[in-house]
Write an enzyme that holds these catalytic residues in place. Sequence first.
Site, PDB file in Angstrom:
ATOM      1  N   ASN A   1       0.824  -1.213   0.000  1.00  0.00           N
ATOM      2  CA  ASN A   1       0.000   0.000   0.000  1.00  0.00           C
ATOM      3  C   ASN A   1       0.860   1.266   0.000  1.00  0.00           C
ATOM      4  O   ASN A   1       1.941   1.303   0.565  1.00  0.00           O
ATOM      5  CB  ASN A   1      -0.998  -0.003   1.166  1.00  0.00           C
ATOM      6  CG  ASN A   1      -0.374  -0.232   2.525  1.00  0.00           C
ATOM      7  OD1 ASN A   1       0.606  -0.961   2.659  1.00  0.00           O
ATOM      8  ND2 ASN A   1      -0.938   0.386   3.548  1.00  0.00           N
TER       9      ASN A   1
ATOM     10  N   GLU B   1      -3.284  -4.488  -2.925  1.00  0.00           N
ATOM     11  CA  GLU B   1      -3.865  -5.335  -3.973  1.00  0.00           C
ATOM     12  C   GLU B   1      -3.888  -4.603  -5.301  1.00  0.00           C
ATOM     13  O   GLU B   1      -3.573  -5.154  -6.356  1.00  0.00           O
ATOM     14  CB  GLU B   1      -5.307  -5.718  -3.617  1.00  0.00           C
ATOM     15  CG  GLU B   1      -5.459  -6.570  -2.375  1.00  0.00           C
ATOM     16  CD  GLU B   1      -5.672  -5.739  -1.121  1.00  0.00           C
ATOM     17  OE1 GLU B   1      -4.984  -4.712  -0.936  1.00  0.00           O
ATOM     18  OE2 GLU B   1      -6.524  -6.133  -0.306  1.00  0.00           O
TER      19      GLU B   1
ATOM     20  N   CYS C   1     -10.621  -4.496   0.314  1.00  0.00           N
ATOM     21  CA  CYS C   1     -11.710  -3.510   0.411  1.00  0.00           C
ATOM     22  C   CYS C   1     -12.615  -3.608  -0.822  1.00  0.00           C
ATOM     23  O   CYS C   1     -12.303  -4.303  -1.797  1.00  0.00           O
ATOM     24  CB  CYS C   1     -11.118  -2.101   0.541  1.00  0.00           C
ATOM     25  SG  CYS C   1     -10.516  -1.437  -1.024  1.00  0.00           S
TER      26      CYS C   1
END
Length: 166
Positions: free
Chosen positions: A74, A87, A118
């Site tokens: 991230n 991701e 998410c």
Amino acid sequence: MADTEKSPRKATAPSRRRTRGPGRGRRGTISDRRAVRLVRAAAAARVHAVAPYSRFQVGAALLTADGEVVTGANVESASYGLTCCAERVALFKALTRGHSRFVGLAVVARLPGGPMPCGACRQLLAEYAPAAIVWVADSQAPDRIRRFTVRDLLPQAFLKAPPNRR
Ligand code: THU
């Protein structure tokens, strides 16, 4: 109950359906070994997270259909909403390197049970990695891997083009 509401299967648990056979280990299956390998890659990628605001480091690793592993972590912004999840970093890297078929995605963070992708990442996975198995693990317990399909994570996804047009 809808048939999409299946309980997640543990990737490390011995499967009832699959028996041992060529290329399969004592306790697991071929995909279990892939899961372990990908979780390790995601854990290694996690170290490169740029997360000065949340301090929550996430690593991801995508396995392409041709056997390559593409990782991401991230990246956060002072304008918080611009943050990009691990991701999506991995997915965007892989797509822009020319990969278009994915068989697995591992996501690792220090969180009991592992981090669930998410909603935004689920949408992109549904569009670009619909066949991928998603494995999640806590960095503190990397052998305990939970397994989901992209369909488990986002049933009835919005898709503009039919699958054969993508
Ligand atoms: N994050 C991810 O990278 N992946 C997830 O699956 C959940 C959340 C990141 C975004 C942000 O940098 C931090 O974790 C806290 O939400």
